[in-house]
Design a protein around this motif. Structure first.
Motif, PDB file in Angstrom:
ATOM      1  N   ASN A 216      45.239  33.848  34.733  1.00  0.00           N
ATOM      2  CA  ASN A 216      44.205  34.790  34.295  1.00  0.00           C
ATOM      3  C   ASN A 216      43.009  34.060  33.708  1.00  0.00           C
ATOM      4  OD1 ASN A 216      45.745  36.946  35.142  1.00  0.00           O
ATOM      5  ND2 ASN A 216      46.606  37.345  33.125  1.00  0.00           N
ATOM      6  N   ARG A 217      43.241  32.990  32.950  1.00  0.00           N
ATOM      7  CA  ARG A 217      42.136  32.205  32.388  1.00  0.00           C
ATOM      8  C   ARG A 217      41.286  31.590  33.499  1.00  0.00           C
ATOM      9  NH1 ARG A 217      42.170  29.781  27.048  1.00  0.00           N
ATOM     10  NH2 ARG A 217      40.262  28.887  27.898  1.00  0.00           N
TER      11      ARG A 217
ATOM     12  N   SER B 170      39.269  34.323  35.242  1.00  0.00           N
ATOM     13  CA  SER B 170      38.181  34.760  34.371  1.00  0.00           C
ATOM     14  C   SER B 170      37.048  33.735  34.373  1.00  0.00           C
ATOM     15  CB  SER B 170      38.706  34.969  32.953  1.00  0.00           C
ATOM     16  OG  SER B 170      37.669  35.305  32.079  1.00  0.00           O
TER      17      SER B 170
ATOM     18  N   ARG C  73      35.220  33.925  37.667  1.00  0.00           N
ATOM     19  CA  ARG C  73      34.380  35.132  37.723  1.00  0.00           C
ATOM     20  C   ARG C  73      33.089  34.931  36.914  1.00  0.00           C
ATOM     21  NH1 ARG C  73      38.171  38.292  36.786  1.00  0.00           N
ATOM     22  NH2 ARG C  73      38.065  38.306  34.516  1.00  0.00           N
ATOM     23  N   ARG C  74      33.232  34.371  35.696  1.00  0.00           N
ATOM     24  CA  ARG C  74      32.041  34.114  34.872  1.00  0.00           C
ATOM     25  C   ARG C  74      31.112  33.103  35.528  1.00  0.00           C
ATOM     26  NH1 ARG C  74      35.969  33.732  30.992  1.00  0.00           N
ATOM     27  NH2 ARG C  74      35.572  31.500  30.749  1.00  0.00           N
TER      28      ARG C  74
END
Length: 57
Positions: free
Chosen positions: A39-40, A43, A46-47
């Motif tokens: 998940n990290r 994320s 995505r950023r």
């Protein structure tokens, strides 16, 4: 997970049920860690992509 570290030779001397319980607990802990880091990474990706798209506009 309990936070204890067990020597493999010591665990091999345990009965089957405690061995299986420890292995199950270790597996759940590793699955949790894998999910967390997955998940990290998603994320962060995505950023990064959002930031990259903002710079192109």
């Amino acid at each position: 997970m309990s936070g204890y570290e067990y020597e493999p030779k010591a665990v091999q001397q345990w009965d089957e049920l405690p061995q299986n319980t420890l292995l199950w607990d270790m597996n759940k802990h590793l699955e949790t860690q894998i999910t967390y880091w997955k998940n990290r990474a998603q994320s962060a990706e995505r950023r990064m992509l959002e930031h990259h798209c903002e710079r192109e506009q």
